[in-house]
Design an enzyme around this catalytic site. Structure first.
Site, PDB file in Angstrom:
ATOM      1  N   HIS A   1      -5.631   4.331  -4.759  1.00 32.82           N
ATOM      2  CA  HIS A   1      -4.858   3.895  -5.917  1.00 32.82           C
ATOM      3  C   HIS A   1      -5.374   2.520  -6.333  1.00 32.82           C
ATOM      4  O   HIS A   1      -6.101   1.862  -5.580  1.00 32.82           O
ATOM      5  CB  HIS A   1      -3.374   3.822  -5.557  1.00 32.82           C
ATOM      6  CG  HIS A   1      -2.751   5.154  -5.353  1.00 32.82           C
ATOM      7  ND1 HIS A   1      -1.399   5.357  -5.493  1.00 32.82           N
ATOM      8  CD2 HIS A   1      -3.268   6.369  -5.027  1.00 32.82           C
ATOM      9  CE1 HIS A   1      -1.112   6.626  -5.257  1.00 32.82           C
ATOM     10  NE2 HIS A   1      -2.238   7.258  -4.964  1.00 32.82           N
TER      11      HIS A   1
ATOM     12  N   GLU B   1      -3.868  -0.376  -6.622  1.00 30.03           N
ATOM     13  CA  GLU B   1      -3.419  -1.470  -5.767  1.00 30.03           C
ATOM     14  C   GLU B   1      -4.164  -1.475  -4.432  1.00 30.03           C
ATOM     15  O   GLU B   1      -4.530  -2.531  -3.928  1.00 30.03           O
ATOM     16  CB  GLU B   1      -1.907  -1.385  -5.528  1.00 30.03           C
ATOM     17  CG  GLU B   1      -1.080  -1.517  -6.791  1.00 30.03           C
ATOM     18  CD  GLU B   1      -0.829  -0.213  -7.536  1.00 30.03           C
ATOM     19  OE1 GLU B   1       0.067  -0.179  -8.385  1.00 30.03           O
ATOM     20  OE2 GLU B   1      -1.527   0.803  -7.274  1.00 30.03           O
TER      21      GLU B   1
ATOM     22  N   SER C   1       3.993   0.457 -12.725  1.00 32.13           N
ATOM     23  CA  SER C   1       4.911   0.296 -11.597  1.00 32.13           C
ATOM     24  C   SER C   1       4.329   0.973 -10.356  1.00 32.13           C
ATOM     25  O   SER C   1       3.915   2.127 -10.415  1.00 32.13           O
ATOM     26  CB  SER C   1       6.271   0.920 -11.944  1.00 32.13           C
ATOM     27  OG  SER C   1       7.160   0.819 -10.847  1.00 32.13           O
TER      28      SER C   1
ATOM     29  N   CYS D   1       3.673   3.038  -7.054  1.00 30.48           N
ATOM     30  CA  CYS D   1       4.281   4.195  -6.396  1.00 30.48           C
ATOM     31  C   CYS D   1       4.822   3.751  -5.027  1.00 30.48           C
ATOM     32  O   CYS D   1       4.641   2.606  -4.608  1.00 30.48           O
ATOM     33  CB  CYS D   1       3.237   5.307  -6.241  1.00 30.48           C
ATOM     34  SG  CYS D   1       1.937   4.908  -5.035  1.00 30.48           S
TER      35      CYS D   1
ATOM     36  N   CYS E   1       2.008   2.431  -2.659  1.00 30.84           N
ATOM     37  CA  CYS E   1       1.562   1.072  -2.965  1.00 30.84           C
ATOM     38  C   CYS E   1       2.681   0.050  -2.770  1.00 30.84           C
ATOM     39  O   CYS E   1       2.422  -1.088  -2.384  1.00 30.84           O
ATOM     40  CB  CYS E   1       0.976   1.021  -4.368  1.00 30.84           C
ATOM     41  SG  CYS E   1      -0.525   2.029  -4.505  1.00 30.84           S
TER      42      CYS E   1
END
Length: 157
Positions: free
Chosen positions: A64, A66, A89, A91, A94
């Site tokens: 991902h 992040e 935002s 998940c 993360c």
């Protein structure tokens, strides 16, 4: 906006840092991936690492935005005082990374297209700066409309 730290982040600074994450999101989209970007900033404002969602490009469901930014930052003695900036935002995966390593603040481009774990982070002392950025919303709305199956795979549905 949640205020988990003593000082609230300056909105102009948050938007400047968000631009780095947006650049990453656009790079991911250009590679045929999901347009989510992130950057990890140090307490002094230096970029420690940046990255974008690479699930499609790498065939790796754990990459991902992040986590890519976190990995690019390399090992740090501490993550206190750092800020994770993300176009969307985070998940639960993360959000767990943020809590596990004690990242102090998360700047979020938008939570309109996906409302991840940022409420939970705010309840646990992480400062949340939600910008409701129209560019981030448009980027994700367009992607979701054009690639609904890929998006549902990304969010685990």
């Amino acid at each position: 906006m949640y205020q988990g730290m003593n000082q609230v982040m300056d909105q102009a600074q948050a938007r400047t840092w968000l631009a780095t994450a947006v650049e990453e999101a656009r790079a991911g989209l250009a590679e045929g991936g999901i347009p989510i970007g992130a950057a990890l900033y140090g307490p002094d404002g230096t970029v420690l690492g940046r990255g974008h969602n690479r699930r499609v490009q790498d065939g790796d469901p754990s990459t991902h935005a992040e986590t890519a930014a976190f990995r690019a930052a390399g090992r740090q003695r501490t993550y206190r005082g750092t800020t994770m900036v993300t176009t969307l935002s985070p998940c639960w995966y993360c959000s767990g990374l943020v809590r596990q390593f004690g990242i102090s603040r998360v700047v979020i481009g938008e939570a309109t297209t996906f409302h991840g774990g940022h409420d939970w982070l705010g309840e646990h002392g992480v400062e949340i700066v939600l910008l409701d950025d129209p560019e981030c919303v448009a980027l994700m709305r367009d992607f979701i409309e054009q690639h609904p199956a890929l998006w549902n795979e990304d969010i685990g549905e």
